[in-house]
Every structure is written in C-alpha cells, then in structure tokens.
Design an enzyme around this catalytic site. Structure first.
Site, PDB file in Angstrom:
ATOM      1  CG  HIS A 180      -0.023  -0.023   2.356  1.00  0.00           C
ATOM      2  ND1 HIS A 180       0.498  -1.034   2.986  1.00  0.00           N
ATOM      3  CD2 HIS A 180       0.182   1.119   3.212  1.00  0.00           C
ATOM      4  CE1 HIS A 180       1.024  -0.522   4.067  1.00  0.00           C
ATOM      5  NE2 HIS A 180       0.980   0.676   4.437  1.00  0.00           N
ATOM      6  CG  ASP A 237       2.158   4.942   4.777  1.00  0.00           C
ATOM      7  OD1 ASP A 237       1.268   3.791   4.630  1.00  0.00           O
ATOM      8  OD2 ASP A 237       3.183   4.894   5.227  1.00  0.00           O
ATOM      9  NE  ARG A 251       7.579  -5.123  13.339  1.00  0.00           N
ATOM     10  CZ  ARG A 251       7.318  -4.702  12.060  1.00  0.00           C
ATOM     11  NH1 ARG A 251       6.608  -5.385  11.324  1.00  0.00           N
ATOM     12  NH2 ARG A 251       8.119  -3.551  11.761  1.00  0.00           N
TER      13      ARG A 251
END
Length: 733
Positions: free
Chosen positions: A662, A664, A724
């Site tokens: 993707h 941002d 994470r």
C-alpha cells in the site's frame, strides 16, 4: 586572656582587667597599631556573631577573651538590653587610660565595612567626645521627641546599637547606671542625650549623616551596595556617605544578612566569592565507616511525575549507604507501588529505614517534625537531609558537597527548567511571604556564583543535627496555624538566629512541576512532555539521539528511507503497556468510525493516540524530535509535523501477522519499533517493493522515516511468532 590571632602588632593597647574580675561576656576587639578598643556583648557564638568576627578580622581587628564560660543568663531573651550597660560599666571600672577610644557595638546583626583608620578619622572629624549612631525613628519613648536637639542635616534621634568615644567620657556616661538587665539601654542613653547639661558635660553628639554608623531600621531605601575595586561598601545615597559599621537593628535582620553576602568583600565582581572555601569540612581522608551519619527525610505529598526515577537517583547518591537512615513519608496511595518496590529491593542497603504510609493519615508538618525529633533524640545523628520527591538531584556528590560546606543549614540551588523558580527566596515580605531580592535573578541564572545567606530554603537542604538539640529544641518546628510547613520551618530558623544558605557553586539539579499531573493512566509520566520536558526527554528519548547528526547515526537502508534512534527502551515499553492497559484494539476491518469517512482502505489492528488522549503529546514529540531530522534528510522541505493519523499497531500470527502492499496517506511516515526482534517476536519488518529493499531486523526505539505517497509502495512482512508493536504516524497528510 588569649588571642585567636598570632599577630603581634607593635602598638597594642587593651583594657587590662584581672582575669577573675573580667566579665567573660565582654569581648574586646582590638585594632592593631591604633588607640582603639572595640567592645561587644556576646553571650553565645551565633551565626551572626561569627559573621561579625569575620568582618572584623578582614580589617585586622584581633579578637581577645573568647572561650570563657558565659554565666550571666540568656541575653537573647532579655527584652531591654540593660544588661549590656551593666556589663560595659563593669568592664570599664578598672580601666585607667583616659585617651583610649572605645567603640561599643552590637554584634549579632552588625558588620564592619571598613577598618580602624577610617573609623578613627571620622570620629575625630565629629569633634565630640562621644558619638552615637543615629536613627530616623524615635524609640522607645516618643514623648522625648521634642527634647532631641535639632541637627543641621540628617537623623536627629539616638541609636544605642553603636557608639564610640573616649573611655573617660563613656565611663562618666555609664557611671549612674542602676537599672535592671531588662531595662532599656536605648532609653537610658537617650535621657542622657536629651538632657542639655549632661549632653554638654559628656560632649555627646549623634552621627546624623551616617558617616560612622548606619542603622538600617527606617533607612532601607537610603542604603545601596557600592561595588568598588575588589570590595563592597554600603552607601547612604541620602547623605552620600560610606558608613564604617552597618547595623541591622530592629526588624532589618534579613537586610543585614543580604548585605553580609557582599560586605566587606565576601563577593565582588572582580573576584567572585572570596569566602566560599573558608571553614570547609573535608571528607576526603575518611573511611566509609567514619562518615557522618545522615538521616534523610523523603516526602511525597502529592501525585508527582518520575517517582521511580527519583529512587533510581537516590541509589546513585555517592555516600556510604550504611551511614544513611531513611525516613519515607508518603501521603499518596498512587505512589505506594513505587515506594514498596524500592524498599523491597533496596531498603536493606541502608542502616535503617522507616516509612509512613497513606493509611496512617499523618499530615506533612507532623511527619517532618517527627523525623527531626527522631534525629534529635539519636545521639549518632549528625545531619538531617530533607529531600522532597519533586527534587531531581542530578549531582551524585550533592550530599558530600553540602556536608563539606560546614554550614548550619545549606541548600543546593535547584531551579525549574526555563523558569525563574528556585528552592530559595532572596528576600521575604513583611508578612513572611516571597519577595525578590536585587540579586535573585543573577544568582538563579548563574551570573553570580557563591554561597548565599538567604531567608528561605525548601525542598532539599542539609541541617546540622546539633541545632535540633540547641536552638531548635521545640518539637513543632514545621507546625504552624498560619504558615505552610516550609515557611514555618524557615520562620523557626530565623527566629532562632540560625542562618540558612544556598549554594550555586555547582550544578545540582532541578525541581519538577507537579501542575496538571494526572494519575489516571498506567504510565502517567508519558504525558509530561509539556510540564517537564527535560525529564521527559531524559526518560523517553534514546540516549544516542543527540549524537544523530554529530556522529552520523542515521542509516539509509533503502533509497530515501532513513533509520535513526528516537525512543528509549522505557518509552517503548511504557507505550505498549499503556495501549494494552487501554485494551480497545480495533477489529482490523475496513469500516472504522474513528476516521473521517468511516472507511479504512488498508486496516490494521491498532489503537489511535487520541483514544488515550495522547495526541497533543504525540504532536509535540513529532515537532521536537522528528521534524528536525526530516528537514535535514529532505532538504528544502519544512514540516509542522501535523498528523492525520497516529496509532500503535499490533501484529500477531493468529490475529494480523502482516499488511498488504500500500501507499500511506502522508507526505512522510514515521514507523517506530516498540519491541525487540528475537526477544519479543519473530519475523516482521518492512519491504519497499519498488526498490526491492527490505528491513527485516527492526531495532527497538528506532524510527523508520520514508515518503508516504507516490514513491514508496510498501508492505508489512509477516510476524511469525510472538507479538510485534509499532507506532505509526502519517505526517503532513
């Protein structure tokens, strides 16, 4: 008679009274090589008297007759001062020399500004046999005002705190004294002065223009400090005179304390502090077991940031821990876990530990009085060290430094970052509250460095324990119906004639702001970036952040992608724990009512910063610590570090292990790793598809900065084990 000076002047003359007859409370101070005898009444060696002696020695006066036992009662409690006249009369009975000049002066609140040569010259210029100091205000009997002779210029009224004259004339003046010790010496001398016949017979005048004596009561606006070449004088601007003896009579004790910081040459612009190395107590040769025993009082009175850091610093204090006794007073249930953790893990290092918990419902004044009383009754206790929880004691040698100063009460100067607030007052108002002294700003900002006699200290200070067994025997030192505990404490010291000092000879630390501190979060210190920015930075910014540019710590793992340290381990841990404590993770679906439009094209499982009311703090962090790096790495681009979205993402193999490719919705993106690869999770990382470049070993606390739109199409690589966490910001959307 013994002398504390080894000097043997060629012409020394003294009143020779047989040892058995000499009043031991009369202390003569002899000016070498001059026919001048200085007498003062001193029943005890107060801080004020020691200051008087220092000023006398500065001009080569020699002090005789000290060390003899006082047996005449407590002069400090005698209301009238008549005792001084009686003692003077007794001292002069067997004196035969008629041409001797005598200066009789108070000493607890007086300092010499010049030497005997000038004193005698000005006395002779007065052309009278006896010269009294003068005052603008008449006291104690106003009905005698009209009887005072008028003067051509200056003050009309007599002051008894200082006078000088020939011995024969002074003997005649005091010969008829038959009063009680509690009678007024001022009234006795005034009645002699206003009697025309006696005034003429004895040949008395007053020093109306303050050439010899300066009484401060009623004249504070007339007197300024005059800095000369390597010395300081008090100048009377009304009469343009430089008096030799300065007397803080009446309610001007604090003003003479202030002037004593400079007169005669304690501090000058040329030499700085000339007395700061006097009378020091060295600890260098002592074994650990020989160090003075110190009782440390730690006081927690309100919710305070960085309490755990306070205890970390306490452990680093350079002083043998088995020579320390701790008394911890905690009024805040919010801080019980930090106190308990410290006592559990480290309490055994100290000789003794006592604590007062919130359940015991003891107020602060009572707790402070209690710890003083514990020290007072403990014959081994040498010092009491007050340490409020708001104090950030950066100098690990602070306690040693204060002990070596060898002062009755001494505080290390601490300030509040970027403010003129400090833990001392340079002056107090008439009602006992804060007033700013002329030198306050210079001292706080370090333009004047030294050890300063001040009327108020707070938060952190060292007190000699023997004071608790002498001048401060009252068990209610901190308790008052009208004053806060710290003000009551300082009032008790001032009333007992105990000097307080503050030193800014070294940098010691600062004090935290407790304003707007909220205790509603798990890690409330995270929200302190505005109120306590220095402490926030020390706690939460990576230790190598300041070296980024100097040591070229920024790495470029992929084109136009920059990697640099920004968060400390503690910051990462606290932010993760804060998010898990909040617990409202998104579901990772496209529908997201938290964002404008309600639809997320590339959803993650996350919590937004604004959900925990952290968006203002995060904006401040980006502006202060990320924007400067951005502007260096992307030349010509300037950012206000505005963000549309800032959030913490959680990746788990069984929840959301990765993120599809993707762009941002940002000009640039900041991605901070919040935990440790290998230790907390396996896998993870970021891959920039256009460049075929991956970062697969994120470092905890390091930020990855890259362009958001257009060029840096990227994906989140799968987390294969553990959990994470990353903090993401879309900046300048």
């Amino acid at each position: 008679m013994s002398s504390v000076s080894n000097a043997q002047p060629s012409r020394r003359w003294a009143v020779r009274v047989p040892a058995r007859a000499r009043p031991p409370w009369i202390l003569p101070v002899i000016a070498p090589r001059e026919k001048l005898l200085v007498l003062t009444v001193a029943t005890k060696e107060t801080d004020g008297f020691r200051r008087f002696l220092k000023s006398a020695r500065n001009f080569n006066y020699t002090v005789l007759g000290r060390g003899q036992k006082w047996s005449g009662g407590d002069y400090m409690s005698a209301p009238g001062g008549g005792q001084k006249v009686r003692l003077l009369k007794e001292a002069l009975q067997e004196t035969k020399s008629e041409d001797q000049v005598l200066l009789f002066t108070d000493s607890y609140d007086a300092v010499f500004a010049s030497g005997p040569k000038e004193l005698l010259r000005k006395f002779q210029q007065a052309k009278h046999k006896v010269v009294f100091s003068s005052e603008r205000l008449i006291w104690p009997d106003r009905h005698l005002e009209d009887k005072h002779p008028h003067v051509r210029e200056g003050n009309r009224f007599l002051g008894s705190g200082g006078f000088m004259g020939y011995l024969s004339n002074i003997r005649e003046m005091v010969a008829n004294w038959t009063g009680e010790d509690a009678d007024s010496d001022q009234l006795f001398f005034t009645k002699i002065y206003v009697d025309p016949d006696k005034r003429k017979s004895i040949n008395i005048t007053v020093d109306s223009r303050c050439r010899l004596f300066q009484n401060l009561h009623g004249a504070l606006d007339d007197v300024v400090l005059k800095f000369e070449d390597g010395r300081v004088r008090a100048r009377n601007v009304l009469y343009d005179t430089l008096p030799v003896l300065i007397h803080g009579n009446g309610p001007t004790k604090l003003q003479i304390n202030y002037m004593g910081n400079y007169i005669p040459k304690s501090w000058t612009f040329e030499n700085g502090c000339t007395v700061c190395q006097d009378d020091l107590r060295s600890l260098a040769a002592l074994k650990d077991s020989e160090y003075p025993l110190v009782s440390i009082g730690i006081f927690i009175q309100q919710p305070t940031p960085f309490v755990s850091v306070f205890f970390e610093r306490l452990l680093k204090l350079e002083y043998p821990k088995d020579r320390l006794k701790l008394f911890i007073y905690n009024q805040e249930p919010h801080h019980e876990p930090q106190v308990s953790s410290f006592l559990r893990d480290h309490g055994g290092l100290y000789q003794d530990v006592r604590s007062i918990t919130p359940k015991e419902d003891m107020d602060s004044a009572a707790a402070r009085d209690l710890v003083l009383d514990i020290c007072r009754k403990d014959t081994d206790c040498d010092y009491f060290f007050n340490l409020d929880i708001e104090v950030v004691l950066k100098n690990e040698k602070t306690l040693k430094i204060l002990i070596e100063q060898n002062l009755p009460v001494v505080a290390p100067m601490i300030t509040r970052a970027a403010r003129l607030w400090s833990n001392f007052w340079g002056a107090v108002s008439a009602d006992g509250y804060y007033a700013r002294s002329e030198d306050y700003v210079d001292i706080v900002q370090g333009r004047r460095v030294g050890v300063w006699n001040v009327p108020y200290v707070s938060n952190v200070y060292l007190l000699k324990a023997h004071l608790l067994r002498s001048q401060l025997k009252d068990s209610a030192v901190f308790t008052s119906h009208s004053l806060d505990p710290d003000m009551a404490f300082c009032h008790s010291l001032r009333s007992a004639g105990v000097f307080m000092f503050v030193t800014n000879m070294q940098t010691f630390g600062r004090i935290l702001s407790t304003e707007n501190y909220q205790s509603t979060h798990l890690h409330n210190d995270l929200w302190q970036i505005f109120e306590n920015p220095v402490d926030w930075e020390e706690r939460y910014i990576h230790q190598n952040y300041s070296r980024i540019m100097r040591d070229k710590l920024i790495e470029t793992p992929c084109p136009d992608v920059y990697w640099f340290p920004v968060f400390s381990d503690v910051a990462c841990t606290h932010l993760v724990e804060e998010m898990e404590h909040f617990g409202k993770w998104s579901g990772g679906g496209n529908t997201d009512t938290r964002i404008q439009g309600g639809y997320e094209n590339v959803p993650t499982i996350d919590i937004h910063m604004n959900q925990i009311n952290f968006e203002k703090e995060w904006q401040k962090f980006l502006v202060e610590y990320v924007a400067p790096i951005t502007e260096k790495m992307y030349p010509g681009y300037y950012t206000k570090a505005h963000f549309e979205l800032a959030f913490v993402v959680r990746y788990k193999p069984d929840e959301q292990p990765s993120l599809r490719p993707h762009h941002d919705a940002s000009t640039f993106t900041i991605n901070i790793a919040l935990n440790q690869l290998g230790q907390d999770y396996q896998g993870g990382g970021c891959r920039f598809l256009r460049y075929g470049c991956s970062i697969q070993a994120p470092r905890k606390g390091w930020a990855l900065m890259h362009p958001g739109r257009l060029t840096h199409y990227h994906e989140g690589l799968p987390t294969t084990a553990g959990t994470r966490y990353i903090a993401v910001s879309f900046v300048d959307p």
